[in-house]
Design a protein around this motif. Structure first.
Motif, PDB file in Angstrom:
ATOM      1  N   ALA A 130      13.116  21.491  29.316  1.00  0.00           N
ATOM      2  CA  ALA A 130      14.016  22.615  29.062  1.00  0.00           C
ATOM      3  C   ALA A 130      13.338  23.940  28.723  1.00  0.00           C
ATOM      4  N   CYS A 131      12.072  23.927  28.272  1.00  0.00           N
ATOM      5  CA  CYS A 131      11.441  25.179  27.842  1.00  0.00           C
ATOM      6  C   CYS A 131      11.319  26.157  29.013  1.00  0.00           C
ATOM      7  N   ASP A 132      11.215  27.444  28.687  1.00  0.00           N
ATOM      8  CA  ASP A 132      11.128  28.470  29.734  1.00  0.00           C
ATOM      9  C   ASP A 132       9.854  28.334  30.557  1.00  0.00           C
ATOM     10  N   LEU A 133       8.746  28.045  29.877  1.00  0.00           N
ATOM     11  CA  LEU A 133       7.463  27.868  30.576  1.00  0.00           C
ATOM     12  C   LEU A 133       6.756  26.642  30.024  1.00  0.00           C
ATOM     13  N   LEU A 134       6.316  25.783  30.925  1.00  0.00           N
ATOM     14  CA  LEU A 134       5.519  24.620  30.558  1.00  0.00           C
ATOM     15  C   LEU A 134       4.111  24.839  31.104  1.00  0.00           C
ATOM     16  N   ILE A 135       3.101  24.703  30.242  1.00  0.00           N
ATOM     17  CA  ILE A 135       1.705  24.813  30.664  1.00  0.00           C
ATOM     18  C   ILE A 135       1.081  23.426  30.593  1.00  0.00           C
ATOM     19  N   ILE A 136       0.595  22.939  31.725  1.00  0.00           N
ATOM     20  CA  ILE A 136      -0.090  21.647  31.781  1.00  0.00           C
ATOM     21  C   ILE A 136      -1.569  21.933  32.003  1.00  0.00           C
ATOM     22  N   ASP A 137      -2.385  21.614  31.012  1.00  0.00           N
ATOM     23  CA  ASP A 137      -3.818  21.877  31.095  1.00  0.00           C
ATOM     24  C   ASP A 137      -4.558  20.611  31.515  1.00  0.00           C
ATOM     25  N   ASP A 138      -5.611  20.792  32.307  1.00  0.00           N
ATOM     26  CA  ASP A 138      -6.472  19.679  32.731  1.00  0.00           C
ATOM     27  C   ASP A 138      -5.724  18.632  33.549  1.00  0.00           C
ATOM     28  N   LEU A 139      -4.868  19.080  34.452  1.00  0.00           N
ATOM     29  CA  LEU A 139      -4.196  18.106  35.319  1.00  0.00           C
ATOM     30  C   LEU A 139      -5.250  17.345  36.117  1.00  0.00           C
ATOM     31  N   GLY A 140      -5.045  16.042  36.202  1.00  0.00           N
ATOM     32  CA  GLY A 140      -5.993  15.194  36.909  1.00  0.00           C
ATOM     33  C   GLY A 140      -6.792  14.313  35.975  1.00  0.00           C
ATOM     34  N   THR A 141      -6.741  14.637  34.659  1.00  0.00           N
ATOM     35  CA  THR A 141      -7.470  13.809  33.689  1.00  0.00           C
ATOM     36  C   THR A 141      -6.626  12.630  33.210  1.00  0.00           C
ATOM     37  N   GLU A 142      -5.346  12.641  33.573  1.00  0.00           N
ATOM     38  CA  GLU A 142      -4.459  11.543  33.165  1.00  0.00           C
ATOM     39  C   GLU A 142      -4.724  10.307  34.026  1.00  0.00           C
ATOM     40  N   ALA A 167      -2.843  17.383  30.006  1.00  0.00           N
ATOM     41  CA  ALA A 167      -2.226  16.373  30.870  1.00  0.00           C
ATOM     42  C   ALA A 167      -2.155  15.017  30.178  1.00  0.00           C
ATOM     43  N   THR A 168      -3.217  14.665  29.444  1.00  0.00           N
ATOM     44  CA  THR A 168      -3.212  13.371  28.749  1.00  0.00           C
ATOM     45  C   THR A 168      -2.110  13.311  27.697  1.00  0.00           C
ATOM     46  N   GLN A 169      -1.872  14.441  27.006  1.00  0.00           N
ATOM     47  CA  GLN A 169      -0.789  14.494  26.016  1.00  0.00           C
ATOM     48  C   GLN A 169       0.566  14.342  26.707  1.00  0.00           C
ATOM     49  N   LEU A 170       0.734  15.048  27.793  1.00  0.00           N
ATOM     50  CA  LEU A 170       2.007  15.034  28.515  1.00  0.00           C
ATOM     51  C   LEU A 170       2.388  13.619  28.929  1.00  0.00           C
ATOM     52  N   PHE A 171       1.446  12.914  29.519  1.00  0.00           N
ATOM     53  CA  PHE A 171       1.776  11.577  30.019  1.00  0.00           C
ATOM     54  C   PHE A 171       1.863  10.555  28.884  1.00  0.00           C
ATOM     55  N   SER A 172       1.197  10.816  27.766  1.00  0.00           N
ATOM     56  CA  SER A 172       1.375   9.954  26.589  1.00  0.00           C
ATOM     57  C   SER A 172       2.789  10.099  26.039  1.00  0.00           C
ATOM     58  N   LEU A 173       3.288  11.343  26.020  1.00  0.00           N
ATOM     59  CA  LEU A 173       4.662  11.577  25.591  1.00  0.00           C
ATOM     60  C   LEU A 173       5.646  10.864  26.508  1.00  0.00           C
ATOM     61  N   TYR A 174       5.319  10.865  27.781  1.00  0.00           N
ATOM     62  CA  TYR A 174       6.190  10.187  28.739  1.00  0.00           C
ATOM     63  C   TYR A 174       6.220   8.685  28.456  1.00  0.00           C
ATOM     64  N   ILE A 195       2.783  26.571  34.531  1.00  0.00           N
ATOM     65  CA  ILE A 195       1.394  26.918  34.818  1.00  0.00           C
ATOM     66  C   ILE A 195       0.612  25.615  34.772  1.00  0.00           C
ATOM     67  N   ILE A 196      -0.150  25.357  35.825  1.00  0.00           N
ATOM     68  CA  ILE A 196      -0.992  24.164  35.869  1.00  0.00           C
ATOM     69  C   ILE A 196      -2.447  24.587  35.959  1.00  0.00           C
ATOM     70  N   ASN A 197      -3.278  24.044  35.062  1.00  0.00           N
ATOM     71  CA  ASN A 197      -4.724  24.264  35.096  1.00  0.00           C
ATOM     72  C   ASN A 197      -5.398  22.959  35.489  1.00  0.00           C
ATOM     73  N   THR A 198      -6.366  23.035  36.377  1.00  0.00           N
ATOM     74  CA  THR A 198      -7.116  21.842  36.759  1.00  0.00           C
ATOM     75  C   THR A 198      -8.552  22.216  37.086  1.00  0.00           C
ATOM     76  N   ASN A 199      -9.464  21.305  36.754  1.00  0.00           N
ATOM     77  CA  ASN A 199     -10.869  21.513  37.088  1.00  0.00           C
ATOM     78  C   ASN A 199     -11.196  21.006  38.482  1.00  0.00           C
ATOM     79  N   TYR A 200     -10.200  20.432  39.140  1.00  0.00           N
ATOM     80  CA  TYR A 200     -10.422  19.879  40.471  1.00  0.00           C
ATOM     81  C   TYR A 200     -10.161  20.919  41.552  1.00  0.00           C
TER      82      TYR A 200
END
Length: 327
Positions: free
Chosen positions: A245-257, A219-226, A282-287
């Motif tokens: 555009a990719c077929d599947l986007l996996i966002i790991d550790d959502l909520g850490t951003e 998640a931190t990488q994703l929002f840094s790219l943004y 696919i979204i992964n979160t520890n929350y």
């Protein structure tokens, strides 16, 4: 034509050019060491050229000229073969040495279809672009272990950790199998070390091996790219296009951003855009779900619950188990 395909075709072209140079160097070396071979090759070329000229001038005697040419060239080739054999020279020293003989390093077979080596390069390219290359060597459905999940019910959940992970594993396999017709994504929540990222990687590997494009980002990488995208000069704002555009986007550790309006707006837009275009996440979160609901606006959480199959992971941290077992 995708950037990956262009890159691979350039790679093939460079490979053929490099081998052509190596071939010429081999020929020069053999000619220097065995000048008689060079003389024979020049005589063969001259004989062939002269035969063509004779036929053009006197086509009525083409059969005769061709017979004479075959005899002369046959004698020269036999002499050449003897020299090569007597001196232990590679008889194919003047031929290209392809890494793939099937396609001759073009990437394509005679029937126009892509060669196996081309398909392997595409898969490797997808691995690289996904940010998952190292993970995919270790994390797949075949390498997933159920041994770390207790078969005993903890009294807090309807299913034991083993029964729960078995259900999630089956859902992930089905998600891959039905990917083209599936309308929802996967949301994995639970404490660290319970297999969320591992199963996400397994899904990614299965899909990429089947030709799909996958991007994995924390998640931190994703929002840094943004942020880079927002402040990039005009004309250099394509950094985020693959994420949409990719077929599947996996966002790991959502909520850490960082929790701010800008990131929340981007997340909502990303979810909307991808699901409206039929592209999965696919979204992964520890929350916990309760914490996610508090963390994000109702329009984001409602979009999540509407468009994701939600799976909770529970049990004992696998990393701690491995330490206890001396693994």
């Amino acid at each position: 034509m995708s950037d990956s395909v262009k890159k691979i075709l350039i790679e093939y072209g460079n490979k053929r050019s490099a081998e052509e140079e190596r071939k010429e160097m081999r020929i020069v070396k053999i000619y220097e060491e065995y000048p008689e071979i060079k003389e024979i090759d020049e005589a063969l070329y001259e004989s062939g050229a002269n035969n063509v000229k004779r036929i053009i001038k006197d086509p009525d005697n083409a059969v005769k000229y061709n017979a004479e040419y075959r005899k002369k060239s046959g004698d020269l080739k036999r002499r050449r073969a003897r020299i090569i054999e007597d001196n232990g020279i590679d008889p194919n020293f003047d031929a290209p040495r392809y890494e793939c003989e099937k396609c001759r390093d073009t990437g394509f077979l005679n029937n126009g279809k892509r060669c196996e080596c081309f398909e392997r390069k595409l898969i490797n390219e997808r691995y690289l672009r996904s940010n998952l290359k190292d993970r995919l060597e270790k994390e797949s459905f075949e390498k997933f272990s159920f041994d770390f999940y207790s078969r005993e019910n903890d009294g807090k959940h309807a299913l034991s950790p083993y029964e729960n992970i078995s259900k999630i594993y089956g859902s992930c396999v089905d998600f891959c199998k039905n990917f083209d017709t599936e309308t929802k994504g996967l949301l994995f929540h639970g404490s660290t070390g319970l297999g969320k990222t591992f199963l996400s990687s397994a899904v990614a590997k299965r899909l990429m091996d089947n030709g799909k494009t996958v991007i994995y980002l924390r998640a931190t990488q994703l929002f840094s790219l943004y942020e880079e995208y927002r402040f990039a000069p005009e004309g250099e704002r394509d950094v985020i296009s693959d994420i949409y555009a990719c077929d599947l986007l996996i966002i790991d550790d959502l909520g850490t951003e960082a929790q701010n309006k800008s990131n929340a707006s981007f997340l909502f837009d990303l979810l909307n855009e991808r699901f409206d275009k039929g592209r999965k996440l696919i979204i992964n979160t520890n929350y916990s779900l309760k914490e996610i609901t508090k963390m994000y606006s109702s329009r984001i959480t409602s979009r999540i619950y509407e468009n994701f199959y939600v799976y909770g992971f529970y049990g004992e941290d696998i990393r701690i188990q491995k330490i206890k077992r001396g693994m």
